[in-house]
Scaffold this motif. Structure first.
Motif, PDB file in Angstrom:
ATOM      1  N   THR A 251      51.138  39.160  48.660  1.00 42.42           N
ATOM      2  CA  THR A 251      50.044  39.774  47.925  1.00 42.42           C
ATOM      3  C   THR A 251      48.727  39.077  48.238  1.00 42.42           C
ATOM      4  N   ALA A 252      47.633  39.803  48.003  1.00 41.93           N
ATOM      5  CA  ALA A 252      46.303  39.236  48.226  1.00 41.93           C
ATOM      6  C   ALA A 252      45.986  38.225  47.125  1.00 41.93           C
ATOM      7  N   PRO A 253      45.119  37.249  47.389  1.00 43.37           N
ATOM      8  CA  PRO A 253      44.718  36.301  46.335  1.00 43.37           C
ATOM      9  C   PRO A 253      44.136  37.042  45.140  1.00 43.37           C
ATOM     10  N   ARG A 254      44.367  36.537  43.953  1.00 37.71           N
ATOM     11  CA  ARG A 254      43.914  37.238  42.750  1.00 37.71           C
ATOM     12  C   ARG A 254      42.400  37.333  42.658  1.00 37.71           C
ATOM     13  N   TYR A 255      41.690  36.463  43.369  1.00 36.08           N
ATOM     14  CA  TYR A 255      40.234  36.559  43.326  1.00 36.08           C
ATOM     15  C   TYR A 255      39.716  37.717  44.171  1.00 36.08           C
ATOM     16  N   SER A 256      40.545  38.300  44.994  1.00 33.52           N
ATOM     17  CA  SER A 256      40.114  39.386  45.875  1.00 33.52           C
ATOM     18  C   SER A 256      40.367  40.739  45.234  1.00 33.52           C
ATOM     19  N   ILE A 257      39.435  41.659  45.420  1.00 38.57           N
ATOM     20  CA  ILE A 257      39.607  43.023  44.923  1.00 38.57           C
ATOM     21  C   ILE A 257      40.778  43.704  45.613  1.00 38.57           C
ATOM     22  N   LEU A 258      41.215  43.162  46.750  1.00 35.37           N
ATOM     23  CA  LEU A 258      42.360  43.730  47.455  1.00 35.37           C
ATOM     24  C   LEU A 258      43.656  43.578  46.661  1.00 35.37           C
TER      25      LEU A 258
END
Length: 314
Positions: A251-258
């Motif tokens: 998964t993408a880092p939680r800080y990213s909108i991705l």
């Protein structure tokens, strides 16, 4: 020009077909958390290793690997087109996508431009992709049949693909133009394909660059309930402007909108907009050399990341 118009007509017909797919009632979007003219960034302390990992895990590994391949990006100014939402929400999302691009120092086409970034809201992404594969396969460009099958089987709620062409690093002429791939080949279309001339004589610089000509993103309606137009637009921008990696279970880092649609648990905060890291990633990609290997592009991006994050913290 006539060939280009025919391509746009084909895409327009495809989009029109998608809007008439069987669908539940349109998802209700909440009001934007901020003005469409403002780009909210969320800062945070990062390490060089974290930045490098963000670059490597977000952008798809190019064909040929990092040392032989290149990261793709739009050579022409972006022009977003959104369908499947209300007129008011379409206007908000398109404006926000333009704002994200401008905040990341990308080129943006004027209003009334020919779209090259398509965001389509549909009832069932798998069904929509399957329909496109059967009836409008030309929108997939040069993607192989296994690659198209992987898109359909990706599980949603987002389905994304790019049309990427090799082009001259000097003239930006495309080696295999979209026009000749999409339309029946005839003597006229053959004569309009630009020549790939280059005077580059270097062991570092390449004679070609990988150019995204079009981006397609399908979003399932049910997944958009309770999201703001800011969240949808920022996610669409990141997925559309970057050839994002098919991360599988990663998964993408939680800080990213991705990470917007990732299942991170009940206690995890949902990103409200593009983060500072997201915008710097876009900026570093589109301001790195386009005529070198992906490994050299990554090094240049890492240096720009550090400069911009340092400047923003001062």
């Amino acid at each position: 020009m006539k060939i280009k118009q025919n391509i746009l007509m084909t895409m327009g017909a495809t989009i029109a077909g998608l809007t008439f797919l069987p669908a539940p009632s349109l998802a209700t979007l909440t009001d934007p958390a901020s003005s469409d003219d403002d780009i909210v960034v969320i800062g945070g302390k990062t390490t060089k290793a974290a930045i490098a990992e963000f670059i490597q895990t977000t952008i798809a590994t190019p064909k040929g690997g990092r040392h032989q391949g290149q990261y793709a990006r739009f050579a022409n100014p972006i022009c977003p087109k959104v369908v499947g939402l209300s007129a008011a929400n379409i206007d908000q999302v398109e404006k926000r996508m333009r704002g994200v691009a401008l905040a990341a120092d990308m080129k943006v086409a004027a209003e009334g431009c020919d779209p090259n970034v398509f965001v389509m809201v549909v009832a069932d992404g798998n069904e929509a992709v399957s329909m496109l594969r059967k009836k409008k396969s030309r929108v997939f460009g040069g993607l192989s049949h296994p690659e198209r099958a992987r898109i359909a089987a990706s599980g949603g709620p987002a389905y994304s693909w790019k049309r990427i062409q090799a082009g001259s690093a000097e003239t930006r002429a495309l080696q295999n133009s979209d026009e000749t791939r999409i339309l029946p080949v005839d003597s006229i279309s053959k004569s309009e394909v630009p020549m790939m001339n280059s005077n580059v004589k270097s062991r570092i610089k390449r004679t070609v660059q990988q150019s995204m000509t079009h981006s397609f993103l399908l979003l399932e309606k049910d997944a958009l309930v309770d999201l703001t137009t800011v969240q949808i637009a920022d996610y669409a921008a990141m997925r559309s402007y970057i050839d994002t990696r098919d991360s599988g279970d990663q998964t993408a880092p939680r800080y990213s909108i991705l990470s917007l649609f990732d299942d991170a648990g009940a206690n995890a905060a949902t990103p409200v907009s593009a983060s500072e890291m997201d915008l710097v990633l876009l900026s570093s990609l589109y301001n790195s050399p386009s005529d070198v290997s992906a490994s050299m592009q990554s090094s240049a991006m890492l240096q720009r990341f550090e400069r911009e994050l340092t400047a923003n913290s001062e």
